[in-house]
Design a protein around this motif. Structure first.
Motif, PDB file in Angstrom:
ATOM      1  N   GLU A   1       0.551  -0.856   0.182  1.00 24.75           N
ATOM      2  CA  GLU A   1       0.344  -0.443  -0.039  1.00 24.75           C
ATOM      3  C   GLU A   1       0.724   0.968  -0.134  1.00 24.75           C
ATOM      4  O   GLU A   1       2.405   1.483   0.624  1.00 24.75           O
ATOM      5  CB  GLU A   1      -0.661   0.292   1.267  1.00 24.75           C
ATOM      6  N   VAL A   2       0.870   2.425  -0.919  1.00 23.11           N
ATOM      7  CA  VAL A   2       0.858   4.006  -0.769  1.00 23.11           C
ATOM      8  C   VAL A   2      -0.524   4.747  -0.367  1.00 23.11           C
ATOM      9  O   VAL A   2      -1.189   4.855  -0.175  1.00 23.11           O
ATOM     10  CB  VAL A   2       1.420   4.272  -1.712  1.00 23.11           C
ATOM     11  N   THR A   3       0.085   5.976   0.651  1.00 27.54           N
ATOM     12  CA  THR A   3       0.049   7.229   0.706  1.00 27.54           C
ATOM     13  C   THR A   3      -0.180   7.783   0.298  1.00 27.54           C
ATOM     14  O   THR A   3       1.201   8.826  -0.858  1.00 27.54           O
ATOM     15  CB  THR A   3       0.269   7.706   2.498  1.00 27.54           C
ATOM     16  N   ILE A   4      -1.045   8.042  -1.164  1.00 27.73           N
ATOM     17  CA  ILE A   4      -1.534   9.507  -1.935  1.00 27.73           C
ATOM     18  C   ILE A   4      -2.178  10.530  -1.544  1.00 27.73           C
ATOM     19  O   ILE A   4      -3.125  10.550  -0.934  1.00 27.73           O
ATOM     20  CB  ILE A   4      -1.830   8.620  -3.631  1.00 27.73           C
ATOM     21  N   PHE A   5      -2.004  11.726  -2.091  1.00 28.69           N
ATOM     22  CA  PHE A   5      -2.993  13.172  -2.479  1.00 28.69           C
ATOM     23  C   PHE A   5      -3.848  13.106  -3.085  1.00 28.69           C
ATOM     24  O   PHE A   5      -3.297  13.446  -4.268  1.00 28.69           O
ATOM     25  CB  PHE A   5      -1.591  14.047  -1.994  1.00 28.69           C
ATOM     26  N   GLU A   6      -4.694  12.851  -2.977  1.00 31.10           N
ATOM     27  CA  GLU A   6      -6.301  13.018  -3.878  1.00 31.10           C
ATOM     28  C   GLU A   6      -7.429  14.406  -3.170  1.00 31.10           C
ATOM     29  O   GLU A   6      -7.425  14.453  -2.106  1.00 31.10           O
ATOM     30  CB  GLU A   6      -6.951  11.432  -3.995  1.00 31.10           C
TER      31      GLU A   6
ATOM     32  N   GLY B   1      -6.787  16.959  -2.035  1.00 33.71           N
ATOM     33  CA  GLY B   1      -5.626  18.090  -1.355  1.00 33.71           C
ATOM     34  C   GLY B   1      -5.966  16.984   0.089  1.00 33.71           C
ATOM     35  O   GLY B   1      -5.045  17.414   1.442  1.00 33.71           O
ATOM     36  N   GLN B   2      -6.759  16.038   0.253  1.00 26.36           N
ATOM     37  CA  GLN B   2      -6.567  13.901   1.323  1.00 26.36           C
ATOM     38  C   GLN B   2      -5.644  13.608   1.705  1.00 26.36           C
ATOM     39  O   GLN B   2      -5.163  12.589   0.091  1.00 26.36           O
ATOM     40  CB  GLN B   2      -8.118  13.642   1.504  1.00 26.36           C
ATOM     41  N   ALA B   3      -5.065  12.973   1.963  1.00 24.05           N
ATOM     42  CA  ALA B   3      -4.847  12.029   2.395  1.00 24.05           C
ATOM     43  C   ALA B   3      -4.828  10.425   2.059  1.00 24.05           C
ATOM     44  O   ALA B   3      -6.382  10.265   2.682  1.00 24.05           O
ATOM     45  CB  ALA B   3      -3.399  11.709   3.450  1.00 24.05           C
ATOM     46  N   LYS B   4      -4.697   9.572   1.097  1.00 19.80           N
ATOM     47  CA  LYS B   4      -5.732   8.213   0.934  1.00 19.80           C
ATOM     48  C   LYS B   4      -4.518   7.332   0.968  1.00 19.80           C
ATOM     49  O   LYS B   4      -3.637   7.793   0.459  1.00 19.80           O
ATOM     50  CB  LYS B   4      -6.297   8.654  -0.323  1.00 19.80           C
ATOM     51  N   THR B   5      -4.579   5.858   1.448  1.00 20.05           N
ATOM     52  CA  THR B   5      -4.309   5.313   1.693  1.00 20.05           C
ATOM     53  C   THR B   5      -4.675   3.822   0.481  1.00 20.05           C
ATOM     54  O   THR B   5      -5.999   3.866   0.787  1.00 20.05           O
ATOM     55  CB  THR B   5      -3.878   4.017   2.817  1.00 20.05           C
ATOM     56  N   ILE B   6      -3.757   3.794  -0.639  1.00 20.11           N
ATOM     57  CA  ILE B   6      -4.096   2.781  -1.446  1.00 20.11           C
ATOM     58  C   ILE B   6      -3.804   1.472  -2.235  1.00 20.11           C
ATOM     59  O   ILE B   6      -2.385   1.792  -1.332  1.00 20.11           O
ATOM     60  CB  ILE B   6      -4.852   3.303  -2.988  1.00 20.11           C
ATOM     61  N   PRO B   7      -4.285   0.837  -2.849  1.00 24.19           N
ATOM     62  CA  PRO B   7      -3.226  -0.740  -3.064  1.00 24.19           C
ATOM     63  C   PRO B   7      -2.125  -0.514  -4.032  1.00 24.19           C
ATOM     64  O   PRO B   7      -2.375   0.849  -5.544  1.00 24.19           O
ATOM     65  CB  PRO B   7      -3.862  -1.819  -3.746  1.00 24.19           C
TER      66      PRO B   7
END
Length: 675
Positions: free
Chosen positions: A172-177, A179-185
């Motif tokens: 998993e990685v944490t991305i910005f979408e 303006g919000q941090a979001k953890t996705i595969p």
């Protein structure tokens, strides 16, 4: 222990055991799926220990039943322990370890591989049961099962370094979408996404650093323990660990196309390229095993014609002993394991082999031909010396030169900028022109400044008291206000471990030659500093090919070391093509036979040493197996060897060979830690 075979579309058997299957037939993504539970964040090491412990359950149960039965037979007689009860007791002890082997023998026959090691063990042990030799039948299969357990553990040890690479990509990685941090595969991450990476976290994909600067641990990729600092705009790679502050990275490559994915695929596919020794043993086993089965039948039946007191059970026992001894396990198991160990030891140290055949080839290398720029030197030009007239204001002139060179994209301009620093904004250039093949002419404060080679000085009739032929490095001559000021020399920096590399190669009796397109005086200077006696400069690509052919004509095996792209013709001609700095170029990984990941030439002698060690261990195992088996086969045919000697000749030799192969991973090789 269960054995799993894999067959290709032609029905040909591809591997002998489940552990071998992992290497032979799985691609990078399949292996990643198989190891999802082994990533660094969620890896529970207790499961590994539990799994290892379970491997020993069948042999332990079997040995308890066997020892108990032997005790009842010899030391603690029991009235009830006879006939059918005794037979069933031994049969259970046998079935616990023998059933998987019998099953694999049947599967092998079904798939066309009749004379497998599993069939040999099955015939020998079932035959022993048939003539009432229950303890020996159980013992043979038991020791075979123990050997398989140790084989599994040894192969797992050889795989550990590759599994360590597999652990380097988080799921998993944490991305910005928005303006919000979001953890996705990690697999769902798209090119252009912004990843946030906290200290201690691993990067899952290749990208570009957005933050001002960052420091990374790259040991999983390069085997290099020193932190690697990056600045904004520089490339960062999957598997790197963030060391300091929270940083942001823009994804530039899809998950499956990252450098680490390519490296994983390269290492895991390496065993598909078999070494000549390995190929020979496979062909040998296919011929050897049927012959041995035929000889065993003849040993059992032919004496009936010539021996007056012929007893079938006695000669059948000799034939069964002969079969157990002849089983080619030690060769079939230990030789591939030796090459697995070599590839694993190399990958642990940041050296990638595209096949076990290149381990053999590098072990036999007599001559290494190397490029200069980027191989033995950094490939980055730096200011070496500044020679100005005594009355010159050096600081002021350097600022003027920096301002002039700011209009050029030449590597020399970059070297000047790195040395002087930011361009002084107070310097106003009135006009600038580039004179092709000569340099730059500018006007600052109504005074002309010339920055270029000595041909530029001649063109504008500037008198100078320097002989350009006496200067080794690339030279930047300077004239200001119609007067010769002096010159600055620019040169590529020699890598700090380059001289050490040549020294170690000499100890390994490997000759070295440097080929370069750079001017001969520069090549000579670098070669002399490194202790290279044979060198050539001013070479075009076709000249390099001619030189390499000349070296090969002396019946020497030759490796070429370069960037793997620009020198493609020479790489193709060499016996082994070695690329420096595999992390920097996809093309490098594609072109070379061997990739040095961390760009350090000192890995060259280490790679050769690993190749030599692997070859040595493999031939030790071959010699051991043949000598012991030959001796015991002769004794067995003459009735002088029992099943116990047969067990040693087969399983005992296999265990010794396996332990010997593991030494490849444990050996301390030439180190470059001081660099």
């Amino acid at each position: 222990m269960s054995h799993q075979h894999t067959y290709n579309d032609k029905g040909e058997q591809l591997c002998c055991t489940q552990t071998h299957k992992v290497y032979q037939n799985a691609n990078a993504e399949e292996l990643l799926d198989n190891h999802k539970d082994h990533n660094h964040e969620g890896h529970d090491h207790s499961h590994e220990g539990e799994h290892t412990w379970r491997l020993f359950i069948p042999p332990v149960l079997s040995v308890i039943l066997l020892l108990t039965a032997i005790a009842f037979d010899n030391w603690l007689p029991q009235g009830w322990f006879k006939d059918s009860i005794r037979f069933i007791w031994y049969l259970i002890a046998y079935a616990i370890v023998g059933f998987p082997v019998i099953k694999d023998a049947l599967v092998s026959i079904k798939n066309g591989d009749i004379f497998s090691e599993f069939l040999l063990m099955t015939i020998a042990t079932v035959g022993a049961f048939a003539i009432g030799e229950y303890p020996e039948a159980v013992a043979v299969m038991l020791f075979y099962a123990v050997g398989e357990v140790f084989q599994t553990l040894a192969v797992s040890r050889a795989k550990k370094n590759i599994q360590f690479l597999l652990d380097q990509r988080p799921d998993e990685v944490t991305i910005f979408e928005n303006g919000q941090a979001k953890t996705i595969p990690a697999l769902q991450t798209k090119i252009g996404d912004i990843i946030q990476l906290k200290p201690g976290e691993k990067l899952g994909l290749d990208g570009e650093l957005i933050s001002d600067s960052a420091s990374f641990n790259t040991s999983a990729l390069t085997g290099e323990s020193k932190p690697d600092s990056k600045i904004q705009g520089e490339a960062v790679l999957a598997g790197m660990i963030n060391l300091n502050t929270v940083i942001q990275i823009r994804v530039t490559t899809a998950y499956e196309d990252s450098k680490l994915s390519k490296i994983l695929e390269l290492v895991q596919n390496a065993t598909a390229q078999k070494a000549p020794t390995e190929l020979f043993i496979r062909k040998f086993a296919k011929i050897y095993t049927p012959i041995v089965v035929l000889l065993a039948i003849l040993i059992c039946l032919i004496p009936a014609i010539f021996v007056s007191n012929y007893v079938f059970n006695d000669w059948l026992y000799r034939a069964l002993v002969f079969l157990v001894i002849s089983c080619p396990c030690a060769l079939v198991i230990s030789i591939p394991l030796g090459y697995f160990g070599g590839i694993g030891a190399a990958s642990k140290n940041g050296i990638l082999f595209k096949g076990s055949n290149y381990l053999d080839a590098l072990a036999n290398i007599q001559h290494i031909v190397m490029d200069k720029t980027g191989t033995m030197t950094e490939g980055v030009f730096r200011v070496q010396e500044i020679v100005f007239q005594p009355e010159t204001d050096q600081k002021h002139i350097l600022k003027l030169v920096n301002a002039v060179e700011n209009h050029s994209t030449h590597p020399i301009a970059t070297a000047i900028h790195d040395y002087v620093g930011e361009v002084d904004s107070n310097i106003k250039i009135q006009e600038t022109e580039e004179i092709p093949g000569h340099g730059l002419r500018s006007v600052i404060d109504n005074k002309e400044i010339l920055v270029g080679n000595f041909k530029l000085m001649d063109k504008y009739n500037i008198k100078y008291d320097t002989n350009p032929q006496d200067i080794v490095y690339t030279t930047l001559a300077i004239a200001y206000d119609k007067k010769y000021i002096g010159y600055i020399t620019i040169a590529d920096q020699i890598k700090e471990d380059a001289a050490y590399t040549i020294e170690q190669l000499a100890k390994l009796n490997v000759n070295t030659t440097m080929l370069s397109g750079d001017k001969s005086s520069v090549v000579a200077h670098v070669a002399q500093q490194l202790g290279i006696k044979q060198y050539y400069g001013d070479l075009l690509p076709e000249d390099k090919v001619s030189k390499l052919k000349e070296i090969k004509s002396k019946n020497q095996s030759v490796a070429f070391v370069g960037d793997g792209v620009n020198d493609a013709p020479v790489v193709a001609l060499s016996d082994v093509g070695i690329a420096m700095g595999g992390l920097g170029s996809d093309a490098t990984i594609e072109t070379a036979d061997v990739v040095i990941q961390d760009d350090k030439p000192s890995k060259l002698p280490m790679a050769i040493q690993i190749g030599k060690k692997t070859k040595s261990v493999v031939w030790q195992n071959i010699t051991l197996a043949f000598v012991v088996k030959a001796i015991v086969l002769i004794l067995g045919a003459g009735g002088l060897a029992t099943m116990w000697e047969a067990v040693f000749a087969d399983v005992g030799v296999s265990l010794i060979a396996i332990l010997n192969a593991v030494r490849i991973l444990n050996t301390q090789y030439i180190s470059n830690d001081k660099f």
